[in-house]
Each structure stands twice: as structure tokens, then as C-alpha cells.
Write an enzyme that holds these catalytic residues in place. Structure first.
Site, short mmCIF file in Angstrom:
data_model
loop_
_atom_site.label_atom_id
_atom_site.label_comp_id
_atom_site.label_asym_id
_atom_site.label_seq_id
_atom_site.Cartn_x
_atom_site.Cartn_y
_atom_site.Cartn_z
N ARG A 96 15.46 23.91 117.98
CA ARG A 96 16.59 23.64 119.26
C ARG A 96 17.19 24.92 119.79
O ARG A 96 16.86 26.01 119.34
CB ARG A 96 17.77 22.91 118.43
CG ARG A 96 17.65 21.51 118.11
CD ARG A 96 18.78 21.25 116.94
NE ARG A 96 18.46 19.77 116.50
CZ ARG A 96 17.81 19.24 115.72
NH1 ARG A 96 17.15 20.15 114.99
NH2 ARG A 96 17.44 17.95 115.39
N HIS A 121 11.92 21.16 120.58
CA HIS A 121 10.57 20.97 120.46
C HIS A 121 9.92 20.65 121.88
O HIS A 121 9.05 20.19 122.30
CB HIS A 121 10.32 19.80 119.90
CG HIS A 121 10.50 19.78 118.36
ND1 HIS A 121 10.57 20.98 117.78
CD2 HIS A 121 10.59 18.79 117.41
CE1 HIS A 121 10.91 20.49 116.39
NE2 HIS A 121 10.63 19.48 116.15
N HIS A 195 3.47 19.94 113.35
CA HIS A 195 4.43 18.97 112.70
C HIS A 195 4.13 17.93 111.89
O HIS A 195 4.51 16.80 112.15
CB HIS A 195 5.28 18.60 113.97
CG HIS A 195 6.75 18.10 113.75
ND1 HIS A 195 7.08 16.96 113.10
CD2 HIS A 195 7.83 18.81 113.90
CE1 HIS A 195 8.47 16.90 113.07
NE2 HIS A 195 8.97 17.85 113.63
N SER A 196 3.18 18.04 111.07
CA SER A 196 2.54 17.05 110.08
C SER A 196 3.63 16.76 109.12
O SER A 196 4.35 17.58 108.77
CB SER A 196 1.22 17.36 109.50
OG SER A 196 0.21 17.14 110.20
N TYR A 197 3.84 15.44 108.89
CA TYR A 197 4.58 14.90 107.61
C TYR A 197 3.70 14.99 106.44
O TYR A 197 2.41 13.94 106.63
CB TYR A 197 5.22 13.61 107.70
CG TYR A 197 6.13 13.64 109.20
CD1 TYR A 197 7.51 13.42 108.49
CD2 TYR A 197 5.77 13.89 110.49
CE1 TYR A 197 8.76 13.39 109.70
CE2 TYR A 197 6.86 13.78 111.32
CZ TYR A 197 8.17 13.52 110.88
OH TYR A 197 9.23 13.63 111.89
N GLU A 315 7.22 23.50 108.74
CA GLU A 315 6.86 23.82 110.13
C GLU A 315 7.14 25.27 110.03
O GLU A 315 8.11 25.86 110.12
CB GLU A 315 8.00 23.10 111.13
CG GLU A 315 8.11 21.58 111.09
CD GLU A 315 9.39 21.08 111.76
OE1 GLU A 315 9.43 21.37 112.86
OE2 GLU A 315 9.99 20.26 111.13
#
Length: 352
Positions: A96, A121, A195-197, A315
Site C-alpha cells: 500500500r 499492488h 504473490h503465490s499462495y 511476498e
């Protein structure tokens, strides 16, 4: 039909059509694999990882990232009240920026705001929503793919035309390496991340039985809107002190301050699969995220129902809102200079 200049890479062994954008632009899926059986699939929409399959001790392959089966699902996910950004490349600025405002060279810029009147983002159309060009693919040992993107001057109101190259490499040591390079035609700010989970039990499971370690003794203090105050919170006797590994929290959305670029920044471990992921980065922070409003039985790939604890993000990035805090690491990319960032996710089978 509009097609990116990647036709000479359309070997059936590495690429296939993933879908068409609303303006009939072809999006392709590319696969890289090593001799151990590790496989990653990446689409050139958002330079997004859609699948990451890791071999485990019983011989199975476990897909350890959340994602979708179709381009339509990725496009639709950005219309959710809180987009999940599954596997995407986030930019120009990850995290942010307070009120979307920053000052550079005595000029104030108002970015597009998309999160409680803040910029998140990269804004309304960040790098995860753009079609990238494929500029190089290598084969054999340690195969790689390089995707490139040009972001116009004043794209989302950021100054300077920015050119980004992102190289994904699958090593023979079961590492996924990410190397980012960028240049700009004018001074600008930049903060790129992945930004992989992750879920080492498999993308259709939950992470709450997995343990995590983060090599940080402080996190950024934030407001209720998750904007950094400029202060730090010491982690001694804090619930988020993960210097001693413990179970993943059900909800977390915090930036951990990483002091060393030579050591493991973070680690995730699954006792179910005896699988460990270690995160290495040269960035000053790892933002750890679990939960959020985007998961309410969201339908994922292979008909999986994703929920708040389906995955965990690591991240690797600069601090959120760094342009507005002089004592935060510098986020300015000068005209004529080069941005360079490296992150590695390493997977190991741990015998018990």
C-alpha cells in the site's frame, strides 16, 4: 487476432494456449521442469504461476500453489471485493501507498487508489493484469523463461516508462528462482513482488497444520488500514515471533523486516509431506499474508474450494509506503540506473 511476438516459442513441449483476453489476445501457458520431476507452469498474463508441482518422498507430485484452470477465472478474480492476486507479478509498487500520494523530485504524484482510498499492488490495472511478452526460453539443465513488460509513462500515474524483465528458473536443486530487472526513462518508484499462495500439503488443503519460520525480530507497525506508521514493532514475546518455528496463523498481513540477505528469510514446513520450502531474498522485507476477504469458498483449479486458510504468501519486497518514509529503504529507481532483485523458493524433502 492480436498475438504477442512469441510464436517461435510455441513448441508443443513447453507451451499451450491458455485462453483469449476480451480483445482476442492469445495467452499461453509455459512449462519448465527439471530432472527430478519438479514442474512449474507460467502464463504470460501477469507473468503468473498457475501450478508448481514438487516431488515428495512417496514419489507423488504435490501442487503447492493456489490457482485457476482458466484465464476467465483469473480475469474474474480481479472483480472480487478483494482480489486474491493468485501467483501474479505485482507492480509497479507492491503493498500500500498511503492515499496513493508520494513526492519525487519536489513533485507530488496522485496514484489511482483502489483500496480504502489507498493505492494497493500497482493500482487498478497492475502488472498482474497485463499481458507480458516472452523474450527468452532456455532448455536443458536449469531451464528458464524470461517475460518482459513495458509500462508507459504515467501508467496508473507513475512517472517514467518502465521496462521490466522477469526470469523464472527451475534449478536441478528443486529451486524456483525469480530475478527481476527494470529500467525507467525517468526517475520513478518501484517495488516488485511475487504473490503465490503456498500450501505444502497441496493447493486443495489448508496451511494451519504447517509450521513457519521467519528470520525477523521486528515488523512494520501499521494503522487499522494497514498503512505503515514509520515505527517498528519488536517481536520479542509477540504472537508473530516466528524465529522459533510454530504453526501458521489463521490471519496475518504483516511486513517482517529481514536484516540478512545471506540467510534463509523464511521457511514453511509440512509434516504431512515431509516437505520444506525455504525463502531467500535480497529484499528488506517478507510480507506474510494468510486470510482476507477474498476467500469464501472461491472455486479454484481442479474443482478445489479455496478458503481463508488455503494458502500463505511470502511476498519478498521493499517496505510498503516506503516513498513516504525517509528512513525506510530507498524505493526510487533513477533514470539510467537499474533495479535488480532476486528471490529463491527452495524445496527439500525432509526425512524424519
Amino acid at each position: 487476432m492480436k498475438i504477442k511476438h512469441i510464436s517461435h516459442f510455441q513448441d508443443t513441449s513447453v507451451s499451450k494456449l491458455f485462453g483469449l483476453t476480451p480483445d482476442n489476445e492469445e495467452i499461453l501457458s509455459f512449462e519448465l521442469s527439471n530432472k527430478n520431476g519438479m514442474k512449474v507452469q507460467i502464463i504470460n498474463y501477469g507473468a503468473t504461476i498457475t501450478s508448481l508441482q514438487i516431488p515428495v518422498l512417496n514419489g507423488d507430485l504435490v501442487d503447492v500453489v493456489l490457482g485457476f484452470d482458466s484465464l476467465e477465472s483469473y480475469l474474474a478474480s480481479y472483480n472480487l471485493p478483494s482480489a486474491p492476486y493468485f501467483g501474479t507479478t505485482v507492480g509497479r509498487y507492491a503493498g500500500r501507498i498511503n492515499k496513493g500520494l508520494f513526492t519525487l523530485n519536489d513533485k507530488t504524484y496522485q496514484l489511482n487508489t483502489n483500496n480504502n482510498q489507498n493505492a494497493l499492488h500497482g493500482g487498478n490495472i497492475g502488472f498482474g493484469k497485463k499481458s507480458w511478452n516472452v523474450s527468452n526460453i532456455t532448455f536443458g539443465n536449469n531451464p528458464s523463461i524470461t517475460m518482459s513488460l513495458s509500462s508507459a509513462d504515467l501508467d496508473e500515474n507513475y512517472p517514467g516508462e518502465l521496462h521490466v524483465d522477469l526470469t523464472y528458473t527451475v534449478t536441478e536443486d528443486n529451486e524456483l528462482k525469480l530475478e527481476y530487472k527494470a529500467t525507467s526513462t525517468a526517475d520513478t518508484i518501484i517495488n516488485l513482488t511475487h504473490h503465490s499462495y503456498f500450501n505444502l500439503d497441496g493447493h486443495d488443503s489448508n496451511v494451519l497444520d504447517q509450521t513457519m519460520f521467519v528470520d525477523a525480530d521486528k515488523i512494520l507497525e501499521t494503522t487499522v488500514e494497514n498503512i505503515p506508521t514509520g515505527n517498528f514493532t519488536a517481536l520479542a514475546n509477540h504472537d508473530f515471533d516466528f524465529r522459533t518455528a510454530k504453526k501458521c496463523p489463521a490471519i496475518i498481513d504483516n511486513s517482517f523486516v529481514i536484516e540478512s540477505s545471506n540467510a534463509v528469510a523464511a521457511r514453511l514446513y509440512s509434516s504431512k509431506n515431509n516437505l520444506q520450502m525455504s525463502v531467500y531474498t535480497d529484499q528488506p522485507s517478507v510480507h506474510v499474508y494468510v486470510g482476507g476477504s477474498c476467500f469464501d469458498k472461491l472455486k479454484g483449479k481442479e474443482n478445489a474450494n479455496y478458503h481463508a486458510s488455503s494458502g500463505i504468501c511470502f511476498e519478498t519486497q521493499n517496505f510498503p509506503d516506503a516513498p513516504n518514509h525517509e528512513h525506510f529503504p530507498d524505493s526510487v529507481l533513477k533514470k539510467g540506473s537499474a533495479y535488480h532483485q532476486k528471490t529463491v523458493y527452495k524445496f527439500e524433502n525432509i526425512n524424519q
